[in-house]
Scaffold this motif. Structure first.
Motif, short mmCIF file in Angstrom:
data_model
loop_
_atom_site.label_atom_id
_atom_site.label_comp_id
_atom_site.label_asym_id
_atom_site.label_seq_id
_atom_site.Cartn_x
_atom_site.Cartn_y
_atom_site.Cartn_z
N GLY A 1 0.83 -1.21 0.00
CA GLY A 1 0.00 0.00 0.00
C GLY A 1 0.86 1.25 0.00
O GLY A 1 0.37 2.35 -0.27
N ASP A 2 2.15 1.10 0.31
CA ASP A 2 3.02 2.28 0.30
C ASP A 2 3.42 2.61 -1.15
O ASP A 2 3.10 1.88 -2.07
N ALA A 3 4.14 3.73 -1.34
CA ALA A 3 4.51 4.12 -2.70
C ALA A 3 5.69 3.26 -3.16
O ALA A 3 6.67 3.08 -2.43
N ASN A 4 5.59 2.77 -4.39
CA ASN A 4 6.69 2.02 -4.98
C ASN A 4 7.64 3.03 -5.63
O ASN A 4 7.29 3.69 -6.61
N LEU A 5 8.84 3.11 -5.07
CA LEU A 5 9.77 4.15 -5.52
C LEU A 5 10.82 3.64 -6.50
O LEU A 5 11.81 4.31 -6.79
N THR A 6 10.58 2.44 -7.04
CA THR A 6 11.55 1.82 -7.94
C THR A 6 11.95 2.77 -9.08
O THR A 6 13.13 2.92 -9.38
N PHE A 7 10.94 3.41 -9.72
CA PHE A 7 11.25 4.24 -10.90
C PHE A 7 12.05 5.49 -10.49
O PHE A 7 12.96 5.91 -11.20
N VAL A 8 11.70 6.06 -9.35
CA VAL A 8 12.41 7.27 -8.88
C VAL A 8 13.87 6.90 -8.55
O VAL A 8 14.81 7.60 -8.98
N HIS A 9 14.05 5.81 -7.82
CA HIS A 9 15.41 5.41 -7.44
C HIS A 9 16.24 5.05 -8.68
O HIS A 9 17.42 5.39 -8.77
N GLN A 10 15.59 4.37 -9.63
CA GLN A 10 16.29 3.99 -10.86
C GLN A 10 16.74 5.24 -11.62
O GLN A 10 17.88 5.31 -12.09
#
Ligand code: NAD
Ligand code: UGA
Length: 431
Positions: free
Chosen positions: A92-101
């Motif tokens: 339910g939290d934000a998936n930050l994969t794209f930001v970190h990538q």
């Protein structure tokens, strides 16, 4: 200024095109080759009014260009703006994969003194994390990370971007503030800028969306009560909205809020509350109330129909609201399968949504006009309030329906007028 915008979605394209239109040199970058292919062919990959005109104008005057992937194409940029998606993650939290990538990818190429702006909606502490990732992967440490959340609405995005109520900037250094004032100088006046810390800026975005979502669920539940007690929710919304402390906006009842942001951001804020032991119990109810609302819509429709016979239902509008092609968390994704499970045949018309919706909604008959969607139906259901629907020739509509039954979940017509015209007309919260 030279700006690289990473992410060619609703926010990246609108920000990039508007900054280009205000005189900056902008390169929009995405790792989706189809999107970049279309953009290089002067085609906008999403539906958003006004974007095509801005694209043509600013490609022509060389303020706007497009690139596939982050490469050394960003090394001349004074500003790198990150506008990639932050969808709901597993818990339910934000998936930050794209930001970190993105942070990792840009670290390799940024020149000294680059300002990295986080436009994506991100939980508190993300700017700190992005700073750490860049430090680890960059040969120099002369860069800054600034929070600048976006408040545009789809369908009205350009207008919202160039006429903002406020611009929130989370920046610690005085020089960063000056650069941000310069970035926005041809878009808005300085008095519209709220400077704060990065962490507060990140939280302002979640708190704003959650507050708006809360108002919608509140008025939806008041509408339910109005139906039971014979009151009119339109008058209630007007009556409470006239109080200046409350205000009139975001008090329109509907089939439940959807879209790529309200549901995901409310969920993410709940998760932040859990993480920091500051429970967001009000928002937990908002999410639950909204999910229940979407599930109850099909029951309301089925109640009006003869369940023994095979019914044909026409649907007007499947996107999460009017003036967009966005299907993310649209109420129709719950309502239509529910109706199908109950044996209903569905025909659909949406002015812009068919391309995206047909990838997700199965076994529906797509129609090219509202009148075609209404042909021979036992009930017509209105789920979004496009201007086009408000201006329908109602006699023509009625004549094409098998039974003149309309369930209007956006209250776009006057109930007395509809009854006079011979419709069995149901709307929400109007007695
Ligand atoms: P979107 O999904 O429409 O677009 C994101 C784009 O980023 C996609 O095209 C994707 O291909 C691209 N991308 C992902 N990783 C990349 C990478 N490493 N390199 C290059 N491109 C990459 O998203 P959106 O709706 O524009 O939302 C973006 C952010 O802005 C989200 O955090 C959202 O919450 C926030 N936001 C959205 C809106 C809105 O109305 N949609 C409004 C305000 C804020
Ligand atoms: C929303 C916010 O309004 C923007 O400020 C924000 O930037 C954006 O989310 C985001 O962060 O992505 P958007 O999702 O484009 O914008 O659409 P809204 O117009 O806010 O509508 C959201 C949902 O609430 C829709 O399903 C809409 O039908 C519903 N809604 C809205 C109502 O049911 N009643 C209302 O009175 C208003």
């Amino acid at each position: 200024m030279k700006i690289s915008v990473i992410g060619c979605g609703y926010v990246g394209l609108v920000s990039g095109f508007c900054f280009a239109d205000s005189g900056h040199k902008v390169t929009c970058i995405d790792n989706n080759d189809q999107k970049i292919g279309l953009l290089k062919d002067n085609k906008v990959p999403i539906y958003e009014p006004g974007l095509t005109e801005l694209l043509l104008k600013n490609v022509e005057n060389s303020n706007l260009s497009f690139e596939l992937n982050i490469t050394e194409n960003i090394k001349d940029s004074e500003i790198v703006l990150i506008a990639v998606g932050t969808p709901t993650g597993e818990n339910g939290d934000a998936n930050l994969t794209f930001v970190h990538q993105c942070a990792k990818e840009i670290a390799e190429f940024i020149s000294p003194n680059t300002q990295i702006i986080i436009k994506s909606t991100v939980p508190v502490g993300t700017c700190d994390a992005v700073e750490d990732i860049i430090k680890e992967n960059c040969v120099h440490s002369e860069f800054s990370v600034i929070s600048n959340p976006e408040f545009l609405r789809e369908g009205n995005a350009i207008n919202d971007f160039i006429n903002p109520d406020r611009i929130v900037i989370g920046a610690d250094e005085q020089t960063d503030k000056k650069i941000m004032i310069n970035l926005y100088k041809d878009i808005t006046t300085e008095d519209k800028i709220l400077f704060t810390s990065r962490r507060s800026s990140e939280l302002i975005k979640y708190a704003s969306n959650s507050m708006l979502a809360m108002r919608i669920i509140f008025i939806n539940e008041i509408a339910d009560l109005c139906e039971k007690i014979g009151a009119d929710v339109t008058d209630i919304a007007k009556g409470i909205g006239l109080d200046k402390r409350i205000g009139p906006h975001f008090l329109e009842p509907g089939p439940g809020f959807g879209g790529s942001c309200f549901p995901k951001d409310a969920r993410a804020l709940i998760e932040s509350g859990k993480k920091y032991d500051a429970p967001q119990t009000l928002l937990e109810s908002v999410i639950l109330g909204n999910e229940n609302r979407k599930k109850n819509i099909s029951k309301k429709i089925l109640d009006k129909l003869d369940k023994q016979s095979e019914n044909q239902i026409g649907i007007l509008g499947v996107t999460f609201k009017a003036e967009t092609d966005d299907m993310r968390e649209s109420p129709s994704l719950i309502i239509i399968p529910d109706l199908q499970e109950n044996g209903m045949n569905i025909s659909v018309y949406d002015p812009e949504g068919e391309k995206e919706a047909s990838k997700i909604l199965k076994d529906v008959n797509w129609k090219k006009t509202a009148y075609e969607a209404a042909e021979n139906v036992d009930c017509l259901v209105i789920l979004t309030d496009w201007e086009e629907f408000k201006n329908l020739d109602l006699d023509k509509l009625k004549n094409s329906m098998k039974r003149p039954l309309i369930y209007d979940f956006r209250n776009i017509f006057d109930p007395d007028m509809m009854t006079e015209l011979g419709f069995e007309y149901f709307s929400i919260g109007r007695g």
